[in-house]
Design a protein around this motif. Structure first.
Motif, PDB file in Angstrom:
ATOM      1  N   ALA A   1      -3.539  -8.364   4.941  1.00 60.24           N
ATOM      2  CA  ALA A   1      -3.959  -7.796   6.225  1.00 60.24           C
ATOM      3  C   ALA A   1      -3.164  -6.539   6.569  1.00 60.24           C
ATOM      4  CB  ALA A   1      -3.818  -8.824   7.344  1.00 60.24           C
ATOM      5  N   GLU A   2      -2.865  -5.721   5.564  1.00 52.03           N
ATOM      6  CA  GLU A   2      -2.134  -4.486   5.816  1.00 52.03           C
ATOM      7  C   GLU A   2      -3.064  -3.457   6.457  1.00 52.03           C
ATOM      8  OE1 GLU A   2       1.288  -4.526   2.328  1.00 52.03           O
ATOM      9  OE2 GLU A   2      -0.420  -3.189   2.152  1.00 52.03           O
ATOM     10  N   LYS A   3      -2.485  -2.651   7.335  1.00 59.62           N
ATOM     11  CA  LYS A   3      -3.262  -1.630   8.035  1.00 59.62           C
ATOM     12  C   LYS A   3      -3.442  -0.402   7.152  1.00 59.62           C
ATOM     13  CE  LYS A   3      -1.265  -3.123  12.449  1.00 59.62           C
ATOM     14  NZ  LYS A   3      -0.403  -2.716  13.579  1.00 59.62           N
ATOM     15  N   ILE A   4      -4.636   0.130   7.151  1.00 59.30           N
ATOM     16  CA  ILE A   4      -4.931   1.362   6.405  1.00 59.30           C
ATOM     17  C   ILE A   4      -5.218   2.465   7.417  1.00 59.30           C
ATOM     18  CG2 ILE A   4      -6.455   2.465   4.754  1.00 59.30           C
ATOM     19  CD1 ILE A   4      -6.953  -0.233   3.515  1.00 59.30           C
TER      20      ILE A   4
ATOM     21  N   THR B   1       0.831  -1.211   0.000  1.00 56.23           N
ATOM     22  CA  THR B   1       0.000   0.000   0.000  1.00 56.23           C
ATOM     23  C   THR B   1       0.864   1.259   0.000  1.00 56.23           C
ATOM     24  OG1 THR B   1      -1.726  -1.179   1.208  1.00 56.23           O
ATOM     25  CG2 THR B   1      -1.838   1.225   1.209  1.00 56.23           C
ATOM     26  N   PHE B   2       1.889   1.273   0.851  1.00 53.39           N
ATOM     27  CA  PHE B   2       2.763   2.443   0.925  1.00 53.39           C
ATOM     28  C   PHE B   2       3.525   2.635  -0.380  1.00 53.39           C
ATOM     29  CE2 PHE B   2       6.700   4.661   1.923  1.00 53.39           C
ATOM     30  CZ  PHE B   2       6.246   5.719   2.693  1.00 53.39           C
ATOM     31  N   GLY B   3       4.012   1.526  -0.957  1.00 53.01           N
ATOM     32  CA  GLY B   3       4.753   1.611  -2.211  1.00 53.01           C
ATOM     33  C   GLY B   3       3.915   2.172  -3.337  1.00 53.01           C
ATOM     34  N   SER B   4       2.683   1.673  -3.456  1.00 52.66           N
ATOM     35  CA  SER B   4       1.807   2.171  -4.518  1.00 52.66           C
ATOM     36  C   SER B   4       1.393   3.617  -4.264  1.00 52.66           C
ATOM     37  CB  SER B   4       0.561   1.286  -4.630  1.00 52.66           C
ATOM     38  OG  SER B   4      -0.186   1.306  -3.423  1.00 52.66           O
ATOM     39  N   ALA B   5       1.398   4.045  -2.989  1.00 53.94           N
ATOM     40  CA  ALA B   5       1.038   5.435  -2.669  1.00 53.94           C
ATOM     41  C   ALA B   5       2.149   6.400  -3.074  1.00 53.94           C
ATOM     42  CB  ALA B   5       0.741   5.565  -1.176  1.00 53.94           C
ATOM     43  N   VAL B   6       3.391   6.049  -2.752  1.00 54.15           N
ATOM     44  CA  VAL B   6       4.509   6.939  -3.076  1.00 54.15           C
ATOM     45  C   VAL B   6       4.685   7.056  -4.587  1.00 54.15           C
ATOM     46  CG1 VAL B   6       7.008   7.290  -2.831  1.00 54.15           C
ATOM     47  CG2 VAL B   6       5.673   6.428  -0.902  1.00 54.15           C
ATOM     48  N   VAL B   7       4.385   5.994  -5.319  1.00 62.78           N
ATOM     49  CA  VAL B   7       4.502   6.014  -6.785  1.00 62.78           C
ATOM     50  C   VAL B   7       3.561   7.050  -7.401  1.00 62.78           C
ATOM     51  CG1 VAL B   7       4.088   4.617  -8.866  1.00 62.78           C
ATOM     52  CG2 VAL B   7       5.380   3.667  -6.977  1.00 62.78           C
TER      53      VAL B   7
ATOM     54  N   PRO C   1      -2.637   7.019  -9.633  1.00 68.27           N
ATOM     55  CA  PRO C   1      -3.253   7.049  -8.301  1.00 68.27           C
ATOM     56  C   PRO C   1      -4.350   6.013  -8.089  1.00 68.27           C
ATOM     57  CG  PRO C   1      -2.942   9.282  -9.103  1.00 68.27           C
ATOM     58  CD  PRO C   1      -2.606   8.370 -10.234  1.00 68.27           C
ATOM     59  N   LEU C   2      -5.032   5.608  -9.141  1.00 66.59           N
ATOM     60  CA  LEU C   2      -6.065   4.582  -8.987  1.00 66.59           C
ATOM     61  C   LEU C   2      -5.465   3.267  -8.498  1.00 66.59           C
ATOM     62  CD1 LEU C   2      -8.254   5.125 -12.183  1.00 66.59           C
ATOM     63  CD2 LEU C   2      -8.753   5.839  -9.854  1.00 66.59           C
ATOM     64  N   CYS C   3      -4.231   2.986  -8.920  1.00 67.19           N
ATOM     65  CA  CYS C   3      -3.560   1.756  -8.506  1.00 67.19           C
ATOM     66  C   CYS C   3      -3.399   1.709  -6.999  1.00 67.19           C
ATOM     67  CB  CYS C   3      -2.196   1.669  -9.194  1.00 67.19           C
ATOM     68  SG  CYS C   3      -1.247   0.209  -8.768  1.00 67.19           S
ATOM     69  N   MET C   4      -3.108   2.856  -6.393  1.00 68.45           N
ATOM     70  CA  MET C   4      -2.936   2.922  -4.946  1.00 68.45           C
ATOM     71  C   MET C   4      -4.212   2.538  -4.216  1.00 68.45           C
ATOM     72  SD  MET C   4      -3.979   5.299  -2.431  1.00 68.45           S
ATOM     73  CE  MET C   4      -4.169   6.720  -3.459  1.00 68.45           C
ATOM     74  N   ILE C   5      -5.353   3.032  -4.684  1.00 70.41           N
ATOM     75  CA  ILE C   5      -6.626   2.732  -4.030  1.00 70.41           C
ATOM     76  C   ILE C   5      -6.946   1.243  -4.138  1.00 70.41           C
ATOM     77  CG2 ILE C   5      -9.098   3.233  -4.049  1.00 70.41           C
ATOM     78  CD1 ILE C   5      -8.394   5.991  -5.210  1.00 70.41           C
TER      79      ILE C   5
END
Length: 392
Positions: free
Chosen positions: A309-312, A109-115, A294-298
Motif C-alpha cells: 500500500a505504498e503511495k505513488i 518504490t523509492f529505493g528501486s527508483a534511486v537505483v 529502470p524497468l525494475c522501478m516500474i
C-alpha cells in the motif's frame, strides 16, 4: 540445413535472448524489493539476510558449476582469486547491506527508483576503464550519452518532485487509510540517510559490474564465477554479521517471511542473476546489463502499491516515463554496437580466420595448415620445400 523459416526464428531468438534475460531479471529484482522489505520491517537483520541469501545461492548454483563446467573451468590464479574476493565484497557485502538499510529507512518504490542511476554510473565507469568507447560522430554513441542524461533526469524528477498522490489501483486506495500513519512515520525517519545509503549501494553495484566484466576475460566460466562470488560473499558477510550482530537470536529464522526472503533472493537475485548477468556482460558489456534497471522501478511501484500500500506520487510517474525514454535510447545505442565476440579476436585468430587452405598431397585433403606455412614478403615458404616466388 533446416527449414529457412526455422533458421530465421532461431536467429531472432538468439538476438532476443540477452533482452529477455535482463527483462526477466527485473521482475525477479522487483519481487526481491517487496519480499525483503517485508522481512526487514518484521525485524530481520539485514546483515544476517545477506549471509543466508548467499549461502542458499552457493548451495543451489555450485553443483551445476561443478558438473557443467568441469571441462572448461580455467585454473585459479592469484589475480583471479583477488578479483573474486573484491567482487564478493562489492556486491554481497557492501552493496546489499547498504541497499537493505536504505530500504528500511525509505520504501521499496523509492529505493528501486534511486537505483536507476546505475546505468549512468556504469556507463561513466566503463568509459574510464575503457570498456566502453564513445565516438560522438556515431549515432549509437550519441544515443547512449543522451539516454544516460535522460535517465538521470528522470531519477532527479522522481527524487526532487513528489506532487499529488495518484491512486493507480483501487486495491491500493482502499488500504492507504489503514497504512497512512505507518507509512508517514517510515517516510520521515532517516529519509536522507537512507537515500545516501542507496546511492552508496548503487556505486558498489556499478563497480561490481565493471570488475565482473574484467574478471570474465581471465576466468570465462560464468557458473563457476557466480558460485565463487556467492561463496566469498557468504564468508565475508558472515564475518561482518558476527561483528555487528552480537545477539544470536538474530540468526534464528522460521517458516515465515525471513526464510522466504533468504531463499528467494538467494536463488533468484544472487545465484541465477549473477550467472545471467555474467553471460550477458561477457557478450554485450556492463552498460547493456544495467540499462534495464529502470524497468525494475516500474514493476516495484505497482507491486508496492498492491502488497505494501505504498503511495505513488505524480512525480514518480513523470520520472518513470522519462526514464523509459532514456532506457530505450541506451538500449538502442547498445544494439548497434558490435558484439564482444566479434571485436575481441586477437591478431593470430584473425590471421587464421582469413588464411587460405593448403592442399596436403600425402593426405589428398584440404587442411587449414596455417602453422606449417609462412607468408613472408613476396615469398611463400613451406617446410621441406624450396621457397617459391609468387607470380605477378
Amino acid at each position: 540445413m533446416g527449414d529457412p523459416k526455422s533458421r530465421m526464428l532461431s536467429l531472432i531468438f538468439t538476438k532476443l535472448k540477452p533482452y529477455l534475460a535482463m527483462i526477466t531479471l527485473q521482475f525477479g529484482y522487483a519481487g526481491m524489493f517487496i519480499i525483503t522489505l517485508v522481512s526487514l520491517k518484521r525485524g530481520m537483520s539485514n546483515f544476517v539476510l545477506v549471509v543466508y541469501r548467499h549461502a542458499v545461492a552457493t548451495l543451489v548454483i555450485a553443483p551445476f558449476a561443478l558438473v557443467l563446467e568441469r571441462k572448461i573451468r580455467p585454473k585459479m590464479t592469484l589475480s583471479v582469486f583477488l578479483k573474486i574476493m573484491a567482487l564478493g565484497l562489492l556486491e554481497p557485502v557492501i552493496d546489499q547491506n547498504l541497499s537493505y538499510l536504505g530500504l528500511k529507512y525509505t520504501s521499496a518504490t523509492f529505493g528501486s527508483a534511486v537505483v536507476n542511476v546505475l546505468p549512468a554510473l556504469t556507463f561513466i565507469m566503463a568509459i574510464i576503464f575503457r570498456l566502453e568507447k564513445v565516438n560522438l560522430k556515431k549515432i549509437q554513441s550519441v544515443a547512449k550519452v543522451v539516454g544516460t542524461v535522460i535517465t538521470v533526469t528522470g531519477v532527479l524528477v522522481m527524487t526532487l518532485y513528489k506532487g499529488p498522490i495518484i491512486d493507480i489501483l483501487w486495491y491500493s486506495k482502499s488500504r492507504n487509510h489503514h497504512h497512512n500513519t505507518t507509512n508517514s512515520t517510515s517516510a520521515d525517519q532517516h529519509w536522507v540517510m537512507g537515500t545516501f545509503m542507496i546511492l552508496g549501494c548503487t556505486c558498489g553495484w556499478s563497480a561490481f559490474f565493471i570488475l565482473q566484466s574484467i574478471t570474465l576475460k581471465q576466468y570465462p566460466a560464468e557458473l563457476s564465477l557466480a558460485a565463487l562470488i556467492c561463496l566469498m560473499g557468504t564468508v565475508q558477510g558472515a564475518a561482518v554479521a558476527l561483528a555487528v550482530e552480537r545477539d544470536m537470536s538474530a540468526w534464528v529464522v522460521g517458516f515465515d517471511s525471513r526464510l522466504l526472503a533468504a531463499v528467494y533472493s538467494g536463488v533468484v537475485c544472487s545465484g541465477i542473476a549473477y550467472y545471467l548477468q555474467g553471460v550477458v556482460n561477457k557478450a554485450r558489456g556492463p552498460v547493456f546489463v544495467t540499462a534495464f534497471s529502470p524497468l525494475c522501478m516500474i514493476i516495484t511501484a505497482i507491486l508496492g502499491a498492491i502488497v505494501l500500500a505504498e503511495k505513488i506520487h505524480l512525480g514518480s510517474l513523470i520520472g518513470a516515463v522519462i526514464i523509459v525514454f532514456g532506457l530505450y535510447s541506451v538500449v538502442w545505442g547498445k544494439s548497434k554496437d558490435p558484439l564482444s565476440s566479434e571485436t575481441t579476436l586477437t591478431t593470430t585468430e584473425k590471421d587464421k580466420a582469413y588464411a587460405l587452405p593448403v592442399v596436403d598431397a600425402n593426405r589428398s585433403t584440404i587442411v587449414d595448415d596455417t602453422n606449417d606455412c609462412e607468408l613472408s614478403g613476396n615469398k611463400l615458404k613451406m617446410p621441406g620445400k624450396t621457397p617459391l616466388s609468387q607470380e605477378p
